[in-house]
Write an enzyme that holds these catalytic residues in place. Structure first.
Site, PDB file in Angstrom:
ATOM      1  N   CYS A 109      26.747  40.777  18.516  1.00 25.01           N
ATOM      2  CA  CYS A 109      27.651  39.626  18.640  1.00 25.01           C
ATOM      3  C   CYS A 109      27.011  38.323  18.164  1.00 25.01           C
ATOM      4  O   CYS A 109      27.694  37.306  18.038  1.00 25.01           O
ATOM      5  CB  CYS A 109      28.134  39.481  20.084  1.00 25.01           C
ATOM      6  SG  CYS A 109      28.839  40.996  20.738  1.00 25.01           S
ATOM      7  N   HIS A 233      29.939  32.199  21.636  1.00 22.12           N
ATOM      8  CA  HIS A 233      30.471  33.563  21.512  1.00 22.12           C
ATOM      9  C   HIS A 233      31.413  33.811  22.686  1.00 22.12           C
ATOM     10  O   HIS A 233      31.140  33.416  23.822  1.00 22.12           O
ATOM     11  CB  HIS A 233      29.314  34.567  21.535  1.00 22.12           C
ATOM     12  CG  HIS A 233      29.755  35.982  21.658  1.00 22.12           C
ATOM     13  ND1 HIS A 233      30.768  36.502  20.888  1.00 22.12           N
ATOM     14  CD2 HIS A 233      29.334  36.991  22.474  1.00 22.12           C
ATOM     15  CE1 HIS A 233      30.950  37.773  21.226  1.00 22.12           C
ATOM     16  NE2 HIS A 233      30.102  38.087  22.177  1.00 22.12           N
ATOM     17  N   ASN A 263      36.876  40.041  23.327  1.00 23.99           N
ATOM     18  CA  ASN A 263      35.561  39.943  22.698  1.00 23.99           C
ATOM     19  C   ASN A 263      35.635  40.609  21.320  1.00 23.99           C
ATOM     20  O   ASN A 263      35.777  41.829  21.226  1.00 23.99           O
ATOM     21  CB  ASN A 263      34.510  40.628  23.572  1.00 23.99           C
ATOM     22  CG  ASN A 263      33.107  40.544  22.981  1.00 23.99           C
ATOM     23  OD1 ASN A 263      32.932  40.203  21.817  1.00 23.99           O
ATOM     24  ND2 ASN A 263      32.110  40.837  23.798  1.00 23.99           N
TER      25      ASN A 263
HETATM   26  N1  ACO Z   1      39.439  46.693  36.342  1.00 27.99           N
HETATM   27  C1  ACO Z   1      39.315  46.736  37.665  1.00 27.99           C
HETATM   28  N2  ACO Z   1      38.146  46.887  38.315  1.00 27.99           N
HETATM   29  C2  ACO Z   1      37.057  47.003  37.556  1.00 27.99           C
HETATM   30  C3  ACO Z   1      37.103  46.980  36.148  1.00 27.99           C
HETATM   31  C4  ACO Z   1      38.359  46.830  35.546  1.00 27.99           C
HETATM   32  N3  ACO Z   1      38.517  46.775  34.210  1.00 27.99           N
HETATM   33  N4  ACO Z   1      35.852  47.111  35.677  1.00 27.99           N
HETATM   34  C5  ACO Z   1      35.050  47.208  36.736  1.00 27.99           C
HETATM   35  N5  ACO Z   1      35.766  47.154  37.880  1.00 27.99           N
HETATM   36  C6  ACO Z   1      35.311  47.218  39.263  1.00 27.99           C
HETATM   37  C7  ACO Z   1      33.938  47.835  39.403  1.00 27.99           C
HETATM   38  O1  ACO Z   1      34.033  49.239  39.494  1.00 27.99           O
HETATM   39  C8  ACO Z   1      33.462  47.224  40.709  1.00 27.99           C
HETATM   40  O2  ACO Z   1      34.037  47.903  41.767  1.00 27.99           O
HETATM   41  P1  ACO Z   1      33.175  48.175  43.117  1.00 27.99           P
HETATM   42  O3  ACO Z   1      32.856  46.796  43.631  1.00 27.99           O
HETATM   43  O4  ACO Z   1      34.123  48.955  43.943  1.00 27.99           O
HETATM   44  O5  ACO Z   1      31.959  48.923  42.661  1.00 27.99           O
HETATM   45  C9  ACO Z   1      34.086  45.827  40.689  1.00 27.99           C
HETATM   46  O6  ACO Z   1      35.168  45.888  39.740  1.00 27.99           O
HETATM   47  C10 ACO Z   1      33.117  44.756  40.238  1.00 27.99           C
HETATM   48  O7  ACO Z   1      32.493  45.193  39.045  1.00 27.99           O
HETATM   49  P2  ACO Z   1      31.349  44.391  38.405  1.00 27.99           P
HETATM   50  O8  ACO Z   1      30.798  45.171  37.251  1.00 27.99           O
HETATM   51  O9  ACO Z   1      30.408  43.919  39.463  1.00 27.99           O
HETATM   52  O10 ACO Z   1      32.175  43.139  37.853  1.00 27.99           O
HETATM   53  P3  ACO Z   1      31.638  41.854  37.155  1.00 27.99           P
HETATM   54  O11 ACO Z   1      32.109  40.688  37.878  1.00 27.99           O
HETATM   55  O12 ACO Z   1      30.176  41.977  36.790  1.00 27.99           O
HETATM   56  O13 ACO Z   1      32.467  41.890  35.782  1.00 27.99           O
HETATM   57  C11 ACO Z   1      32.179  42.385  33.466  1.00 27.99           C
HETATM   58  C12 ACO Z   1      32.285  42.960  34.882  1.00 27.99           C
HETATM   59  C13 ACO Z   1      33.508  41.724  33.125  1.00 27.99           C
HETATM   60  C14 ACO Z   1      31.928  43.539  32.512  1.00 27.99           C
HETATM   61  C15 ACO Z   1      31.046  41.355  33.406  1.00 27.99           C
HETATM   62  O14 ACO Z   1      29.895  41.881  33.984  1.00 27.99           O
HETATM   63  C16 ACO Z   1      30.750  40.913  32.000  1.00 27.99           C
HETATM   64  O15 ACO Z   1      31.569  40.318  31.332  1.00 27.99           O
HETATM   65  N6  ACO Z   1      29.526  41.146  31.548  1.00 27.99           N
HETATM   66  C17 ACO Z   1      29.102  40.733  30.226  1.00 27.99           C
HETATM   67  C18 ACO Z   1      29.727  41.608  29.207  1.00 27.99           C
HETATM   68  C19 ACO Z   1      29.280  41.199  27.860  1.00 27.99           C
HETATM   69  O16 ACO Z   1      29.111  40.034  27.549  1.00 27.99           O
HETATM   70  N7  ACO Z   1      29.076  42.164  27.009  1.00 27.99           N
HETATM   71  C20 ACO Z   1      28.518  41.842  25.729  1.00 27.99           C
HETATM   72  C21 ACO Z   1      29.396  42.094  24.716  1.00 27.99           C
HETATM   73  S1  ACO Z   1      30.404  43.475  24.833  1.00 27.99           S
HETATM   74  C22 ACO Z   1      30.480  43.955  23.265  1.00 27.99           C
HETATM   75  O17 ACO Z   1      29.719  43.611  22.464  1.00 27.99           O
HETATM   76  C23 ACO Z   1      31.565  44.752  22.903  1.00 27.99           C
END
Ligand code: ACO
Length: 306
Positions: A109, A233, A263
Site C-alpha cells: 500500500c 493511505h 482500501n
Molecule cells: N464484522 C463483524 N465482526 C468482526 C468483523 C467483521 N467484518 N471482523 C472481525 N470481527 C470481530 C472479531 O472476530 C472480534 O470478535 P471477538 O471480540 O468476539 O473476538 C471483534 O470483531 C473485534 O475484532 P478486532 O480484530 O479486535 O477488531 P479491530 O477493532 O482491531 O478492527 C480491523 C479490525 C478493522 C481489521 C482493524 O484491526 C484494522 O483496520 N487493522 C488495520 C488493517 C490494515 O490497515 N491493513 C493493511 C492493509 S489491508 C490490505 O492491504 C489489503
C-alpha cells in the site's frame, strides 16, 4: 538537474458498488460494525489491474496534455499484478502506447509514494515525463468468506503525470521505510488469498505514518503546522484519525475517501489526491503531505508544494 511537478491526474473505478448491506447479506457482519471499526460504507469491485490503470493513465495524460509516445517511462505501483512475468506495466505500456520504458513496483500500500519518489529520481537524472499509476484489484486476492478482509478491500486506480520543470521541484522532502521482520503481518502467497493480523498492522501503521511524516517534513524544513492538506493511505478511518490527531492535523486538513472506496492499496493515495483536487481542497501553493504504509511492512511519506 531539473525539478519535477505533477501536471495531470486521472482515476478509474469499477461501476459495481458493493455496500456494507450487500456484504452483511452473505457474511456474519453488519453495516454498524464496518462503519464504526473502519469508516467504510461502500467499495467498488471489478475490472482488471491493467484495464483500470490504462483508464486512469489515459485521463491523467489528457489532463496534462502529454502524448503517450512522449512519456519516458510508466511506473505501475501494484500489489495485484496479473501474472508473475511479464510485469502488468507491459499491458499498460501497450494499452496507452507509451513511448518509453515500463516497470512494476510493489511496495504494497506504500507503492504510490515509493513510485512518486522514484519518478522524481528519474526526472532528476534526465527523464522529461513519467506516468505513475497505482492500480489494484484486491478483490481478486480476497477470500470473500473471510469477513475480516472482505469488508476492507476495494478496486480502483489513480494516475499522475510528472514533468520536468525549470522551476523548483514540487517534492520538498521524502522518507521511505521498511521492516521485513514484520512481513508475516500481511501477505499473500502465489495463488492464495490475503492474510492479515489487523490489530498488529493497526498499531504499527499509526506509529509508521507519524514517524515517517515527521522525517519527511523535517527534511523539507517544515512541521505538521505547515501542512495544508494531509493525504494518507486509506486503510481504516481510525488509523487516519489517530495519526492526524497525534500530528496535530485537524480534520479540515486531511482527506478521507475510504467511506466510498474501501482500501484500494496503492491506488488509495492517488484516488484521495484526485478527490482533493476535484473538490478544490488542493490548490496552487498548498503544502501537501502524502503518507502510506502496507505489507512488508513498508511505509513512505512525501511533502509536496503544489
Ligand atoms: N464484522 C463483524 N465482526 C468482526 C468483523 C467483521 N467484518 N471482523 C472481525 N470481527 C470481530 C472479531 O472476530 C472480534 O470478535 P471477538 O471480540 O468476539 O473476538 C471483534 O470483531 C473485534 O475484532 P478486532 O480484530 O479486535 O477488531 P479491530 O477493532 O482491531 O478492527 C480491523 C479490525 C478493522 C481489521 C482493524 O484491526 C484494522 O483496520 N487493522 C488495520 C488493517 C490494515 O490497515 N491493513 C493493511 C492493509 S489491508 C490490505 O492491504 C489489503
Amino acid at each position: 538537474m531539473s525539478g519535477a511537478r505533477i501536471t495531470g491526474w486521472g482515476i478509474a473505478l469499477p461501476d459495481k458498488v458493493v455496500t456494507n448491506e450487500d456484504l452483511s447479506a452473505r457474511l456474519d457482519t453488519s453495516d454498524a460494525w464496518i462503519t464504526e471499526r473502519t469508516g467504510i460504507k461502500e467499495r467498488r469491485i471489478g475490472g482488471t489491474t491493467s484495464g483500470l490503470a490504462v483508464e486512469a493513465g489515459r485521463a491523467a495524460l489528457a489532463r496534462a496534455g502529454v502524448r503517450p509516445e512522449d512519456v519516458d517511462a510508466v511506473i505501475l505501483a501494484t500489489t495485484t499484478p496479473e501474472g508473475i512475468v511479464p510485469g502488468t506495466s507491459a499491458a499498460v505500456q501497450e494499452g496507452l502506447g507509451i513511448g518509453g520504458g515500463a516497470f512494476d513496483l510493489n511496495a504494497a500500500c506504500s507503492g504510490f509514494v515509493y513510485g512518486l519518489v522514484t519518478a522524481h529520481g528519474l526526472i532528476a537524472t534526465g527523464a522529461r515525463r513519467i506516468l505513475l499509476v497505482g492500480s489494484e484489484t484486491l478483490s481478486k486476492i480476497t477470500d470473500w468468506d473471510d469477513r475480516t478482509l472482505a469488508v476492507l478491500v476495494g478496486d480502483g486506480a489513480g494516475a499522475v503525470v510528472l514533468e520536468a520543470t525549470d522551476g523548483p521541484s514540487e517534492l520538498l522532502g521524502w522518507h521511505l521505510g521498511a521492516d521485513g521482520s514484520l512481513r508475516h503481518l500481511l501477505y499473500c502467497e502465489h495463488g492464495g488469498y490475503l492474510a492479515m493480523n489487523g490489530k498488529e498492522i493497526f498499531r504499527h501503521a499509526v506509529r509508521a505514518v507519524i514517524e515517517s511524516s515527521l522525517v519527511a517534513l523535517q527534511r523539507a524544513g517544515l512541521t505538521p503546522d505547515d501542512v495544508d492538506l494531509f493525504v494518507p493511505h486509506q486503510a481504516n478511518a481510525r488509523i487516519i484519525v489517530a495519526a492526524a490527531e497525534r500530528l496535530g492535523i485537524a480534520p479540515e486538513r486531511y482527506v478521507v475517501t475510504i467511506d466510498r472506496y474501501g482500501n484500494t492499496s496503492s491506488a488509495s493515495i492517488p484516488l484521495a489526491l484526485a478527490d482533493a483536487l476535484e473538490t478544490g481542497r488542493l490548490r496552487e501553493g498548498s503544502t501537501v503531505l502524502l503518507s502510506g504504509f502496507g505489507g512488508g511492512m513498508t511505509w513512505a511519506s512525501a511533502v509536496l508544494r503544489w
